[in-house]
Write an enzyme that holds these catalytic residues in place. Structure first.
Site, PDB file in Angstrom:
ATOM      1  N   LEU A  46       0.786  -1.234   0.000  1.00  0.00           N
ATOM      2  CA  LEU A  46       0.000   0.000   0.000  1.00  0.00           C
ATOM      3  C   LEU A  46       0.818   1.285   0.000  1.00  0.00           C
ATOM      4  O   LEU A  46       0.256   2.369   0.055  1.00  0.00           O
ATOM      5  CB  LEU A  46      -1.022   0.016   1.148  1.00  0.00           C
ATOM      6  N   HIS A  48       2.815   3.852  -2.148  1.00  0.00           N
ATOM      7  CA  HIS A  48       2.847   4.124  -3.578  1.00  0.00           C
ATOM      8  C   HIS A  48       4.227   4.614  -4.001  1.00  0.00           C
ATOM      9  O   HIS A  48       4.946   5.206  -3.208  1.00  0.00           O
ATOM     10  CB  HIS A  48       1.748   5.122  -3.976  1.00  0.00           C
ATOM     11  N   GLU A  85       9.993   5.733   3.402  1.00  0.00           N
ATOM     12  CA  GLU A  85      11.221   5.576   2.629  1.00  0.00           C
ATOM     13  C   GLU A  85      12.442   5.759   3.528  1.00  0.00           C
ATOM     14  O   GLU A  85      13.430   5.012   3.417  1.00  0.00           O
ATOM     15  CB  GLU A  85      11.228   6.581   1.467  1.00  0.00           C
ATOM     16  N   ASP A  99      24.307  -8.556   7.823  1.00  0.00           N
ATOM     17  CA  ASP A  99      24.666  -9.584   6.844  1.00  0.00           C
ATOM     18  C   ASP A  99      26.170  -9.626   6.593  1.00  0.00           C
ATOM     19  O   ASP A  99      26.765 -10.706   6.528  1.00  0.00           O
ATOM     20  CB  ASP A  99      23.934  -9.339   5.532  1.00  0.00           C
TER      21      ASP A  99
END
Length: 129
Positions: A46, A48, A85, A99
């Site tokens: 959801l 955009h 973001e 990682d």
């Protein structure tokens, strides 16, 4: 947005000295965070897609707290907010650090991911207290 990855002192020293086997941890994490901010709509349902005008990440070693501090700033010239973001950029940068360093320290923790400042969009202005 901001967050941190806490770790053992020896792990932080390897990152700081550029001696991690997988390479430049901070440089790769910065790039991963920028890429993630641009792909947020693909990762979070959801959300955009947005035409971001700027994404920047700062990563710094805090030897007193045995952590890497991550700060992301995302800008857009449109009328919507870009907090998702920025939060995604911080989260993916932190996961990238994990990682790249997990071979020497599986006890690392990605913590304190939070919104620091937001302006614009429907919900207006926000500053963390």
């Amino acid at each position: 947005a901001a967050g941190r990855v806490t770790m053992a002192a020896d792990t932080l020293a390897l990152i700081r000295d550029g001696a991690m086997a997988k390479g430049d941890v901070l440089g790769v994490a910065r790039l991963a965070g920028i890429m993630a901010a641009k792909r947020t709509a693909d990762l979070i349902p959801l959300c955009h897609p947005l035409q971001l005008s700027s994404v920047s990440l700062e990563l710094s070693c805090d030897e007193a707290a045995n952590c890497v501090e991550i700060t992301a700033e995302v800008k857009l010239s449109g009328r919507t907010g870009v907090e998702m973001e920025a939060l995604t950029a911080v989260s993916v940068a932190g996961l990238t650090i994990y990682d790249m360093c997990k071979a020497v320290d599986r006890g690392m923790q990605l913590t304190d991911v939070r919104l620091i400042h937001k302006s614009g969009g429907k919900s207006g202005h926000y500053d963390a207290s």
